[in-house]
Motif scaffolding. Structure first.
Motif, mmCIF file in Angstrom:
data_model
loop_
_atom_site.group_PDB
_atom_site.id
_atom_site.type_symbol
_atom_site.label_atom_id
_atom_site.label_comp_id
_atom_site.label_asym_id
_atom_site.label_seq_id
_atom_site.Cartn_x
_atom_site.Cartn_y
_atom_site.Cartn_z
ATOM 1 N N GLN A 171 -13.960 39.463 41.821
ATOM 2 C CA GLN A 171 -14.986 40.222 41.103
ATOM 3 C C GLN A 171 -16.392 39.738 41.479
ATOM 4 O OE1 GLN A 171 -14.501 40.325 36.853
ATOM 5 N NE2 GLN A 171 -16.326 41.554 36.541
ATOM 6 N N GLN A 172 -16.603 38.431 41.503
ATOM 7 C CA GLN A 172 -17.910 37.886 41.865
ATOM 8 C C GLN A 172 -18.303 38.268 43.281
ATOM 9 O OE1 GLN A 172 -17.333 33.713 41.228
ATOM 10 N NE2 GLN A 172 -17.803 33.810 39.037
ATOM 11 N N GLU A 173 -17.368 38.114 44.204
ATOM 12 C CA GLU A 173 -17.675 38.415 45.605
ATOM 13 C C GLU A 173 -17.897 39.909 45.816
ATOM 14 O OE1 GLU A 173 -18.522 36.212 47.672
ATOM 15 O OE2 GLU A 173 -17.779 34.446 46.624
ATOM 16 N N LEU A 174 -17.070 40.750 45.175
ATOM 17 C CA LEU A 174 -17.261 42.197 45.311
ATOM 18 C C LEU A 174 -18.589 42.642 44.703
ATOM 19 C CD1 LEU A 174 -13.737 43.759 44.647
ATOM 20 C CD2 LEU A 174 -15.003 43.692 46.791
ATOM 21 N N SER A 175 -18.985 42.032 43.602
ATOM 22 C CA SER A 175 -20.276 42.368 42.995
ATOM 23 C C SER A 175 -21.407 42.096 43.976
ATOM 24 C CB SER A 175 -20.503 41.576 41.711
ATOM 25 O OG SER A 175 -19.596 41.971 40.720
ATOM 26 N N ASP A 176 -21.345 40.943 44.629
ATOM 27 C CA ASP A 176 -22.364 40.601 45.613
ATOM 28 C C ASP A 176 -22.317 41.554 46.809
ATOM 29 O OD1 ASP A 176 -24.522 38.905 46.433
ATOM 30 O OD2 ASP A 176 -23.160 38.007 47.908
ATOM 31 N N ILE A 177 -21.113 41.905 47.259
ATOM 32 C CA ILE A 177 -20.955 42.834 48.379
ATOM 33 C C ILE A 177 -21.535 44.200 48.004
ATOM 34 C CG2 ILE A 177 -19.249 44.117 49.739
ATOM 35 C CD1 ILE A 177 -17.495 41.534 49.584
ATOM 36 N N PHE A 178 -21.271 44.668 46.786
ATOM 37 C CA PHE A 178 -21.790 45.956 46.340
ATOM 38 C C PHE A 178 -23.321 45.944 46.318
ATOM 39 C CE2 PHE A 178 -18.528 48.829 44.194
ATOM 40 C CZ PHE A 178 -17.528 48.451 45.071
ATOM 41 N N ILE A 179 -23.898 44.816 45.897
ATOM 42 C CA ILE A 179 -25.362 44.713 45.880
ATOM 43 C C ILE A 179 -25.897 44.799 47.302
ATOM 44 C CG2 ILE A 179 -27.282 43.113 45.464
ATOM 45 C CD1 ILE A 179 -25.687 42.160 42.956
ATOM 46 N N GLU A 233 -14.769 48.125 55.510
ATOM 47 C CA GLU A 233 -15.940 47.252 55.595
ATOM 48 C C GLU A 233 -16.003 46.298 54.397
ATOM 49 O OE1 GLU A 233 -20.776 47.823 55.838
ATOM 50 O OE2 GLU A 233 -19.468 49.533 56.208
ATOM 51 N N ILE A 234 -15.716 46.824 53.206
ATOM 52 C CA ILE A 234 -15.740 46.002 51.992
ATOM 53 C C ILE A 234 -14.672 44.912 52.074
ATOM 54 C CG2 ILE A 234 -15.332 46.016 49.498
ATOM 55 C CD1 ILE A 234 -16.493 48.898 49.487
ATOM 56 N N ARG A 235 -13.472 45.281 52.472
ATOM 57 C CA ARG A 235 -12.362 44.320 52.539
ATOM 58 C C ARG A 235 -12.607 43.259 53.607
ATOM 59 N NH1 ARG A 235 -6.720 44.341 54.450
ATOM 60 N NH2 ARG A 235 -5.642 42.935 53.049
ATOM 61 N N ARG A 236 -13.183 43.669 54.738
ATOM 62 C CA ARG A 236 -13.491 42.718 55.807
ATOM 63 C C ARG A 236 -14.523 41.690 55.320
ATOM 64 N NH1 ARG A 236 -13.626 46.065 59.446
ATOM 65 N NH2 ARG A 236 -15.729 46.857 59.147
ATOM 66 N N GLU A 237 -15.563 42.180 54.640
ATOM 67 C CA GLU A 237 -16.581 41.275 54.107
ATOM 68 C C GLU A 237 -15.969 40.337 53.056
ATOM 69 O OE1 GLU A 237 -20.182 39.418 53.635
ATOM 70 O OE2 GLU A 237 -19.667 40.915 55.159
ATOM 71 N N LEU A 238 -15.102 40.886 52.200
ATOM 72 C CA LEU A 238 -14.421 40.056 51.205
ATOM 73 C C LEU A 238 -13.583 38.985 51.891
ATOM 74 C CD1 LEU A 238 -13.727 39.547 48.195
ATOM 75 C CD2 LEU A 238 -11.810 41.136 48.500
ATOM 76 N N GLY A 239 -12.896 39.361 52.956
ATOM 77 C CA GLY A 239 -12.078 38.412 53.702
ATOM 78 C C GLY A 239 -12.904 37.272 54.271
#
Length: 121
Positions: A15-23, A74-80
């Motif tokens: 959740q924290q990482e996805l929030s940052d990615i979304f920003i 793209e989101i999943r790659r960044e999360l990875g």
């Protein structure tokens, strides 16, 4: 079935990482509205993350969800890249609309109407 401690920890991390990615991707404030990640629920094997999105003043939440799903790779790659040291495998992301906020607003409107009717009597 209740979530284990590890599921909760990984869910909070995601959740924290996805929030940052979304920003960074500009999804948090778009089209005059806001998108936030209300919660992330992990499956027991930690291979799937169910991401619940709360959309405030977005004209078409379903279309926005489709736009987010189009950027899934793209989101999943960044999360990875971000969780590679904490997790062995990057979880699959499944996005859902969280309409809890809509229910809250509807309930508030109903309570206001009830109070107005009581005041009239």
């Amino acid at each position: 079935m209740q979530e284990t401690k590890r599921q909760k920890q990984v869910g909070q991390l995601v959740q924290q990482e996805l929030s940052d990615i979304f920003i960074r991707m500009g999804f948090n404030v778009t089209e005059g509205g806001m998108i936030s990640i209300s919660s992330v629920k992990m499956t027991p094997d930690l291979l799937e993350a169910r991401v619940y999105l709360s959309m405030f003043q977005i004209k078409s939440p379903e279309e926005m969800l489709v736009r987010i799903k189009d950027k899934m790779g793209e989101i999943r790659r960044e999360l990875g890249n971000r969780v590679a040291k904490q997790l062995r495998r990057v979880p699959e992301l499944v996005f859902f609309l969280d309409d809890t906020l809509d229910h809250v607003f509807r309930m508030e409107e109903l309570f206001k109407k009830i109070n107005e009717e009581k005041n009239r009597q």
